[in-house]
Design a protein around this motif. Structure first.
Motif, PDB file in Angstrom:
ATOM      1  N   LEU A 128       0.800  -1.047  -0.012  1.00 17.71           N
ATOM      2  CA  LEU A 128      -0.091   0.030  -0.012  1.00 17.71           C
ATOM      3  C   LEU A 128       0.853   1.072  -0.244  1.00 17.71           C
ATOM      4  O   LEU A 128       2.012   1.107   0.563  1.00 17.71           O
ATOM      5  CB  LEU A 128      -0.905  -0.116   1.388  1.00 17.71           C
ATOM      6  CG  LEU A 128      -2.032  -1.144   1.466  1.00 17.71           C
ATOM      7  CD1 LEU A 128      -2.713  -0.910   2.791  1.00 17.71           C
ATOM      8  CD2 LEU A 128      -2.874  -1.149   0.364  1.00 17.71           C
ATOM      9  N   SER A 129       0.323   2.515  -0.611  1.00 19.76           N
ATOM     10  CA  SER A 129       1.101   3.866  -0.256  1.00 19.76           C
ATOM     11  C   SER A 129       0.436   4.267   0.777  1.00 19.76           C
ATOM     12  O   SER A 129       0.167   5.676   0.642  1.00 19.76           O
ATOM     13  CB  SER A 129       0.828   4.342  -1.931  1.00 19.76           C
ATOM     14  OG  SER A 129       1.255   3.692  -2.752  1.00 19.76           O
ATOM     15  N   SER A 169      -5.666   3.237  -0.276  1.00 17.93           N
ATOM     16  CA  SER A 169      -5.191   4.071  -1.347  1.00 17.93           C
ATOM     17  C   SER A 169      -5.929   5.108  -1.549  1.00 17.93           C
ATOM     18  O   SER A 169      -7.103   5.318  -1.074  1.00 17.93           O
ATOM     19  CB  SER A 169      -5.149   3.193  -2.472  1.00 17.93           C
ATOM     20  OG  SER A 169      -6.517   2.815  -2.966  1.00 17.93           O
TER      21      SER A 169
END
Length: 475
Positions: free
Chosen positions: A133-134, A393
């Motif tokens: 994940l960012s 996200s």
């Protein structure tokens, strides 16, 4: 110089103070630990923070300096290391509650290099499940937040490292990147990072496109850390041969920009549209390059949605295979978003997976060809500023999870060095990252160009302070 300011100092400044015996590594460690105590309840950037072990390391460093026998370039300098970079004797949870907490038998290459140089390991830093994940959302760690705005994400997957650098948890932080995981948090936290050429900084386990790199407030600190990290290690099958790179010549002044051919990439060709504030900040940075003598020319987008989707689908299958091996009760501990994303690959045929994998190669070729006419390329790091901390996200959709990495992921696959440096702020005060991309192996050149921009950009806003201190300052 007050003790409270020690956590703000650069690594070279600290080393010089140690050399002159004006400051002790123990004083610095106490300053950093005190600052962490004020911040960490809000940020959740750290894992395995053990103050007594930190002070023990600092006392050993102090003794070496008093004898005039420092171990190396970083003796006594605090450093954090991302959760997924193994440190001997510590578990490596990879951000997920599904991991077994087994102590690592050895330091991974980046951790080994900083320890050999005498750095004081402050703590590990937090990350999302499996680094996929960012954001700072994790089933194992507490939710990481952005020091510029606690309602926002610091980015990911080097989430804690980005937050720690912006918050002033000492000068040096180590993260990793396979699709933007150094550059996205750097951009959203207003710090500097370099995703090196593949193999420049060995890592274990190695993987296609995976790189480790420095996360710092300044180019100077990143250059020093690269000097330590960029040495071959046989555990990384993609490790580059030893090379005598003059990392200390990172500062070639703003004249370094004169005459450069610079491409300006303002559209990724896939994913989310670029936010107007992001576009304006990157265009303003490009004008600063022009004023310094660079020749800036527009670039056409080279990524396609098929490339982005192909990489996404391959990574889904990789994670699906990994999770299918977990007992059901263990898999259930993984973030539901990650489970849904991985499970969506269950019906992919062998041909579909092959075609998805082929997009990595097409991305690599397209990126190299697009960059060929230029010495360096400028682009946004992300199409949008930092989003809500609680979201996995920007889309919050496991079937559209990578729509924000169209500017970063191609340069993992092309193995090119790419930096993130702050180039402005939104109206709400959030940092905006400028990406500077060089040709493969030109890591030093990217640092020099980033340093030149550091010299010509507008003055930066003060670093964020812990909420209680910020309120006290306003009073």
């Amino acid at each position: 110089m007050t003790r409270e300011a020690l956590h703000e100092l650069s690594a070279p400044a600290l080393v010089e103070l140690y050399r002159r015996r004006e400051v002790s590594p123990v004083e610095v460690a106490r300053s950093v630990l005190g600052h962490v105590e004020r911040w960490e309840q809000y940020l959740h950037a750290l894992y395995l923070l053990r103050p007594e072990q930190v002070l023990e390391q600092a006392r050993a460093s102090e003794a070496r300096w008093l004898k005039g026998e420092p171990l190396g370039l970083l003796d006594g300098v605090p450093v954090t290391i991302k959760d997924n970079i193994a440190t001997r004797g510590d578990p490596t949870p990879l951000g997920t509650a599904a991991s077994e907490l087994i102590p690592a038998s050895a330091d991974a290459p980046p951790a080994a290099r900083v320890r050999e140089q005498g750095a004081v390991l402050l703590a590990k830093t937090t990350m999302p499940d499996y680094g996929m994940l960012s954001s700072g959302l994790s089933s194992f760690h507490k939710l990481a937040r952005n020091p510029w705005d606690l309602t926002k994400t610091p980015g990911g997957s080097s989430a804690g490292a980005g937050a720690a650098a912006a918050a002033g948890y000492g000068p040096l932080h180590l993260g990793t990147d396979i699709g933007g995981s150094l550059r996205l948090p750097a951009g959203w936290c207003g710090i500097f990072t370099l995703k090196p050429s593949l193999g420049r900084v060995p890592i274990d386990p190695p993987y296609m496109g995976r790189a480790a790199g420095p996360m710092t407030r300044t180019v100077q600190d990143a250059a020093l850390l690269m000097r330590v990290l960029a040495h071959p290690d046989e555990r990384d099958s993609m490790s580059l041969p030893a090379q005598d790179i003059a990392w200390s010549s990172f500062d070639a002044g703003s004249d370094r920009l004169r005459g450069l051919r610079v491409g300006l990439l303002l559209e990724a060709g896939c994913g989310l549209a670029v936010d107007p504030e992001v576009r304006a900040a990157v265009q303003k940075a490009a004008r600063a390059f022009e004023r310094a003598g660079a020749v800036v020319a527009p670039m056409k987008p080279f990524m396609t949605q098929a490339m982005l989707d192909g990489m996404d689908h391959f990574w889904r299958m990789r994670s699906h295979v990994d999770m299918r091996s977990l007992p059901p009760d263990v898999k259930a501990r993984v973030l539901p978003y990650i489970q849904q994303w991985a499970d969506s690959a269950a019906g992919l045929t062998g041909e579909a997976v092959f075609r998805a994998f082929h997009q990595f190669h097409l991305t690599r070729v397209a990126a190299v060809n697009a960059c060929r006419p230029f010495d360096y390329v400028l682009a946004p790091v992300s199409p949008l500023p930092a989003f809500a901390a609680e979201l996995p996200s920007p889309t919050n959709d496991p079937l559209r999870p990578l729509e924000h990495i169209g500017f970063t992921v191609p340069f993992n696959m092309s193995e090119q060095p790419a930096a993130s440096i702050n180039c402005g702020y939104t109206a709400a005060g959030l940092p905006i990252g400028l990406q500077i991309i060089g040709k493969r192996f030109d890591d030093l050149g990217v640092l020099q160009v980033a340093r030149a921009f550091e010299l010509v950009r507008e003055p930066q806003r003060p670093w964020p302070q812990p909420p209680s201190e910020a309120i006290h300052h306003v009073d």
